[in-house]
Write a protein that holds these residues in place. Structure first.
Motif, mmCIF file in Angstrom:
data_model
loop_
_atom_site.group_PDB
_atom_site.id
_atom_site.type_symbol
_atom_site.label_atom_id
_atom_site.label_comp_id
_atom_site.label_asym_id
_atom_site.label_seq_id
_atom_site.Cartn_x
_atom_site.Cartn_y
_atom_site.Cartn_z
ATOM 1 N N PRO A 67 -19.353 -23.599 40.817
ATOM 2 C CA PRO A 67 -18.747 -24.959 41.229
ATOM 3 C C PRO A 67 -18.102 -25.920 42.894
ATOM 4 C CG PRO A 67 -17.903 -23.557 39.212
ATOM 5 C CD PRO A 67 -18.580 -22.861 40.363
ATOM 6 N N GLY A 68 -18.727 -27.557 42.645
ATOM 7 C CA GLY A 68 -17.617 -27.366 43.924
ATOM 8 C C GLY A 68 -18.721 -27.527 45.302
ATOM 9 N N THR A 69 -19.755 -27.070 44.988
ATOM 10 C CA THR A 69 -20.712 -26.749 46.472
ATOM 11 C C THR A 69 -21.622 -28.439 46.250
ATOM 12 O OG1 THR A 69 -21.370 -24.447 45.678
ATOM 13 C CG2 THR A 69 -23.154 -25.531 46.951
ATOM 14 N N PRO A 70 -21.524 -28.688 47.517
ATOM 15 C CA PRO A 70 -22.056 -29.556 48.391
ATOM 16 C C PRO A 70 -24.066 -29.190 47.731
ATOM 17 C CG PRO A 70 -21.137 -28.868 49.403
ATOM 18 C CD PRO A 70 -20.756 -27.454 49.351
ATOM 19 N N ILE A 71 -24.112 -30.272 47.038
ATOM 20 C CA ILE A 71 -25.550 -30.608 47.196
ATOM 21 C C ILE A 71 -26.388 -31.388 47.270
ATOM 22 C CG2 ILE A 71 -27.048 -31.568 44.758
ATOM 23 C CD1 ILE A 71 -25.237 -30.679 42.466
ATOM 24 N N PRO A 86 -11.626 -49.505 43.198
ATOM 25 C CA PRO A 86 -11.691 -50.801 44.852
ATOM 26 C C PRO A 86 -12.295 -50.651 45.397
ATOM 27 C CG PRO A 86 -9.996 -50.800 43.328
ATOM 28 C CD PRO A 86 -10.308 -49.441 43.384
ATOM 29 N N ASN A 87 -13.414 -51.918 46.213
ATOM 30 C CA ASN A 87 -14.061 -51.678 47.150
ATOM 31 C C ASN A 87 -14.039 -50.741 48.093
ATOM 32 O OD1 ASN A 87 -17.317 -52.061 47.718
ATOM 33 N ND2 ASN A 87 -16.518 -54.392 49.243
ATOM 34 N N GLN A 88 -12.098 -50.688 48.809
ATOM 35 C CA GLN A 88 -12.317 -50.307 49.660
ATOM 36 C C GLN A 88 -12.027 -49.052 49.489
ATOM 37 O OE1 GLN A 88 -10.675 -52.650 48.338
ATOM 38 N NE2 GLN A 88 -8.478 -52.136 47.987
ATOM 39 N N LEU A 89 -11.503 -48.414 48.301
ATOM 40 C CA LEU A 89 -11.618 -47.125 48.466
ATOM 41 C C LEU A 89 -13.169 -46.295 48.168
ATOM 42 C CD1 LEU A 89 -8.833 -46.964 46.139
ATOM 43 C CD2 LEU A 89 -8.195 -46.930 47.953
ATOM 44 N N ARG A 90 -14.090 -47.076 47.689
ATOM 45 C CA ARG A 90 -15.796 -46.978 47.544
ATOM 46 C C ARG A 90 -15.801 -46.436 48.859
ATOM 47 N NH1 ARG A 90 -17.188 -50.579 43.196
ATOM 48 N NH2 ARG A 90 -18.253 -51.692 44.590
ATOM 49 N N ARG A 91 -15.161 -46.968 50.280
ATOM 50 C CA ARG A 91 -16.435 -46.974 51.337
ATOM 51 C C ARG A 91 -15.460 -45.785 51.865
ATOM 52 N NH1 ARG A 91 -18.240 -51.717 52.351
ATOM 53 N NH2 ARG A 91 -18.210 -53.761 51.953
ATOM 54 N N GLU A 92 -14.217 -45.348 51.256
ATOM 55 C CA GLU A 92 -14.054 -44.053 52.397
ATOM 56 C C GLU A 92 -14.092 -42.752 51.254
ATOM 57 O OE1 GLU A 92 -10.002 -44.493 53.752
ATOM 58 O OE2 GLU A 92 -9.761 -46.673 53.130
ATOM 59 N N ILE A 93 -15.040 -42.749 50.191
ATOM 60 C CA ILE A 93 -15.595 -41.161 49.262
ATOM 61 C C ILE A 93 -16.187 -40.836 49.811
ATOM 62 C CG2 ILE A 93 -15.592 -40.484 47.339
ATOM 63 C CD1 ILE A 93 -14.661 -43.285 45.713
ATOM 64 N N LYS A 94 -15.773 -39.060 50.400
ATOM 65 C CA LYS A 94 -16.664 -38.160 51.267
ATOM 66 C C LYS A 94 -17.205 -37.610 50.009
ATOM 67 C CE LYS A 94 -16.176 -34.951 54.950
ATOM 68 N NZ LYS A 94 -15.645 -33.994 55.358
ATOM 69 N N ALA A 95 -16.576 -37.447 48.744
ATOM 70 C CA ALA A 95 -17.284 -36.214 47.505
ATOM 71 C C ALA A 95 -17.034 -36.798 46.669
ATOM 72 C CB ALA A 95 -17.039 -35.199 48.198
ATOM 73 N N ILE A 96 -18.415 -36.524 45.306
ATOM 74 C CA ILE A 96 -18.039 -36.594 43.904
ATOM 75 C C ILE A 96 -18.424 -35.599 43.896
ATOM 76 C CG2 ILE A 96 -18.706 -38.151 42.421
ATOM 77 C CD1 ILE A 96 -19.854 -40.294 44.602
ATOM 78 N N THR A 97 -17.649 -35.428 42.148
ATOM 79 C CA THR A 97 -17.982 -34.500 41.551
ATOM 80 C C THR A 97 -17.621 -34.497 40.073
ATOM 81 O OG1 THR A 97 -17.531 -32.228 43.342
ATOM 82 C CG2 THR A 97 -17.753 -31.779 40.376
ATOM 83 N N ILE A 98 -18.719 -34.203 39.025
ATOM 84 C CA ILE A 98 -18.511 -34.907 37.540
ATOM 85 C C ILE A 98 -18.139 -33.303 36.610
ATOM 86 C CG2 ILE A 98 -19.414 -36.162 35.748
ATOM 87 C CD1 ILE A 98 -20.900 -37.386 38.298
ATOM 88 N N ASN A 99 -17.458 -33.795 35.930
ATOM 89 C CA ASN A 99 -17.664 -32.356 34.394
ATOM 90 C C ASN A 99 -18.033 -33.105 33.191
ATOM 91 O OD1 ASN A 99 -15.653 -33.281 32.634
ATOM 92 N ND2 ASN A 99 -13.921 -33.495 34.063
ATOM 93 N N CYS A 107 -21.516 -33.265 44.849
ATOM 94 C CA CYS A 107 -21.256 -31.859 44.435
ATOM 95 C C CYS A 107 -21.406 -31.170 42.643
ATOM 96 C CB CYS A 107 -19.564 -31.050 45.337
ATOM 97 S SG CYS A 107 -19.027 -31.681 46.623
ATOM 98 N N ALA A 108 -21.935 -30.135 42.810
ATOM 99 C CA ALA A 108 -22.148 -29.458 41.685
ATOM 100 C C ALA A 108 -20.726 -29.225 40.945
ATOM 101 C CB ALA A 108 -22.280 -28.023 42.032
ATOM 102 N N GLY A 116 -12.860 -29.958 47.959
ATOM 103 C CA GLY A 116 -13.412 -28.683 48.877
ATOM 104 C C GLY A 116 -14.852 -28.315 49.144
ATOM 105 N N GLY A 117 -15.717 -29.368 48.058
ATOM 106 C CA GLY A 117 -16.975 -29.389 48.144
ATOM 107 C C GLY A 117 -17.136 -29.785 49.554
ATOM 108 N N GLY A 118 -16.449 -30.722 49.799
ATOM 109 C CA GLY A 118 -16.975 -32.111 50.375
ATOM 110 C C GLY A 118 -16.419 -32.044 51.637
#
Length: 426
Positions: free
Chosen positions: A194-198, A58-71, A218-219, A415-417
C-alpha cells in the motif's frame, strides 16, 4: 508546496482530504453521499463520485497535489474487460452469495483460512465464474483498484490490504501455490505494498482537472485500515473501532491471528499485524430507525452509566461476519419498547456487546492485550455511546486524532509521493 490527496470510498459515501507535506494541516475536505441504487449502476456512481470529489477541490490546490491514493470497502469486487469496463454488477463487501462455493473452497484452501468466508473476495470470484458474462472478463479487481485505474490507466494492480481476502500471502508476499493451482481463467491483480507509486495520472485527467503532469497515483488500501492509519494508534495493544455503517475492529498486535471460523483476519502493517474483523452491525441499523437529529437528541437522554435490559443482535438483514461468522444469523430486534430512548439505549448497548466480544475473542486467540481504543466513523461523535463502550471495554476510549479514513489514505499518498518518479511500478 507539495500536497497529497487521499480519497475514501466507504459504504455510505466518498470523501477526499488534501494534506500538506508535514501532514500538519488539512487543506481541503470534500464529500459525496451515495443514494440507494442497484448494484448494477454502482460503478457509474463510483466514477461520478470520484470526479465530482476532484472537481470540488479548489483549483489552486489541485495544481500542487503530488500524489493520490484511494481506499475502498474491503471485498467489494468487480470483473472488467480488457478496456477496464465492468462486465457485470459488482459484488459489495457484505454480499454473501459466495456461501454457495464454500464447500468447494474448503477442499482447496488451508483450514480456517481468511478466504473461507461467504463474503471473501475469493468466494465472490468463485461464485462469479458461473456468470454468463465471465467469459467477457479479463481482470478481477477490487473497488479501490478499479477507481485508481480510472486515474492512472493501468489495469490489474492491487495492494496487499485489499488482496488479503483474495488469498494473497501477506507474509511471503506472493500468491500461494494452492491458489495458483486453481488456474482461474482470469488475470489476478499484481499486488503491491500500500502506498507504492504506480504511475502518473493519465495526461487527459491531469489536463482536465488542472493537476500537475507528474502527479502520482499510488497503491491503495481498505477503508478500515485507512481509518486505523489516520487514528494515531501506533503501539501493540492499541486498537481502532470504526463506527460507520458497519462495525470494524482493528487491534495492533505482534502476533498474526487468522481464523475464518470467527471472521478473524490480520493485515500486515509494517512489522506488526492489524488483527480484527468486521461485523454487519453498526450505524446503518441505527439509521433504519432514527434520523441523525433523533440519534443526537435521544442519545442525550440515555443514562450511559446504567445497563439496558434489552438484548439485541442488530442487523439490517440475515448474516454476520464477525465475531459470529454465520451467513444465516438472524437479526434480533425485539422486543421493541414504545419509548424511543429505551430502544436506542438497547441498540447502542447491543452493538457495544458485539464490539466487546470481538476484542475479547482476539485476545483469547493470542493478540496483544487491549490497552486503548481509538474511535473513527460517525459514531465517534456520540458521547453517550463512547461512555457505554468505555464501561464495557474497561480501557480508555478516545476519538481518533483524525477520524476520516481519507486522512489516513492521504498519509499513504504522502509516503508514496515522497518516493519519487524513479520508483514507479509501471
Amino acid at each position: 508546496m507539495d500536497l497529497y490527496l487521499g480519497i475514501d470510498f466507504g459504504t455510505s459515501g466518498a470523501r477526499g482530504v488534501v494534506i500538506d507535506e508535514g501532514a500538519s494541516c488539512i487543506q481541503a475536505q470534500v464529500r459525496y453521499a451515495f443514494q440507494d441504487s442497484p448494484a448494477s449502476v454502482m460503478p457509474k456512481i463510483w466514477q461520478e463520485a470520484l470526479f465530482v470529489l476532484v472537481e470540488q477541490i479548489p483549483n489552486q490546490l489541485r495544481r500542487e497535489i503530488k500524489a493520490i491514493t484511494i481506499n475502498g470497502t474491503s471485498s467489494t469486487v468487480l470483473l472488467v474487460d480488457a478496456a477496464g469496463n465492468p462486465t457485470d454488477a459488482p459484488l459489495l463487501y457484505n454480499d454473501a452469495r459466495g456461501s454457495s462455493v464454500l464447500e468447494h473452497l474448503r477442499s482447496i484452501a488451508p483450514p480456517n483460512h481468511t478466504v473461507l468466508s461467504a463474503t471473501s473476495s475469493l468466494a465472490k470470484l468463485m461464485w462469479m465464474r458461473q456468470l454468463p458474462s465471465f467469459s467477457e472478463a479479463k481482470y478481477f479487481l477490487h473497488q479501490a483498484d478499479w477507481l485508481a485505474f480510472l486515474l492512472h490507466g493501468q489495469l490489474g494492480i492491487s495492494d496487499y490490504h485489499n488482496a488479503l481476502k483474495l488469498g494473497y500471502d501477506v507474509e511471503e508476499l506472493k500468491y500461494p501455490e494452492w491458489l495458483e493451482n486453481l488456474q482461474i481463467p482470469i488475470q489476478l491483480p499484481k499486488v503491491l505494498t500500500p502506498g507504492t507509486p504506480i504511475a502518473e495520472l493519465r495526461p487527459e485527467i491531469a489536463d482536465k482537472f488542472h493537476f500537475r503532469r507528474d502527479c502520482l497515483v499510488c497503491a491503495g488500501t481498505t477503508d478500515s485500515i485507512a481509518a486505523f492509519i489516520a487514528s494515531g494508534a501506533k503501539l501493540p495493544g492499541e486498537a481502532v473501532t470504526s463506527l460507520g455503517s458497519t462495525l470494524v475492529l482493528k487491534l495492533l498486535s505482534r502476533t498474526r491471528i487468522e481464523d475464518a471460523r470467527y471472521g478473524i483476519y490480520s493485515h500486515r502493517l509494517g512489522d506488526l499485524w492489524l488483527t480484527g474483523g468486521a461485523s454487519n452491525t453498526g450505524g446503518a441499523v441505527l439509521q433504519q430507525f432514527f434520523t441523525n437529529a433523533e440519534l443526537e437528541s435521544l442519545s442525550r437522554e440515555i443514562d450511559a452509566s446504567k445497563a439496558s435490559e434489552l438484548d439485541y443482535y442488530p442487523l439490517l438483514k440475515v448474516g454476520d461476519r464477525f465475531p459470529i461468522n454465520d451467513p444465516n444469523l438472524a437479526p434480533r430486534l425485539s422486543p421493541r419498547p414504545d419509548n424511543p430512548v429505551e430502544f436506542l439505549h438497547g441498540l447502542l448497548e447491543s452493538i457495544t456487546r458485539i464490539e466487546a466480544r470481538g476484542y475479547e475473542l482476539l485476545q483469547e486467540m493470542g493478540a496483544d492485550k487491549l490497552s486503548r481504543v481509538y474511535t473513527a466513523g460517525g459514531g465517534a461523535a456520540n458521547d453517550t455511546w463512547t461512555a457505554i463502550r468505555a464501561r464495557y471495554l474497561q480501557v480508555p476510549v478516545v476519538i481518533s486524532v483524525y477520524t476520516e479514513a481519507a486522512y489516513g489514505t492521504a498519509l499513504l499518498a504522502m509516503g508514496g509521493g515522497s518516493k519519487g518518479e524513479q520508483e514507479l511500478i509501471v
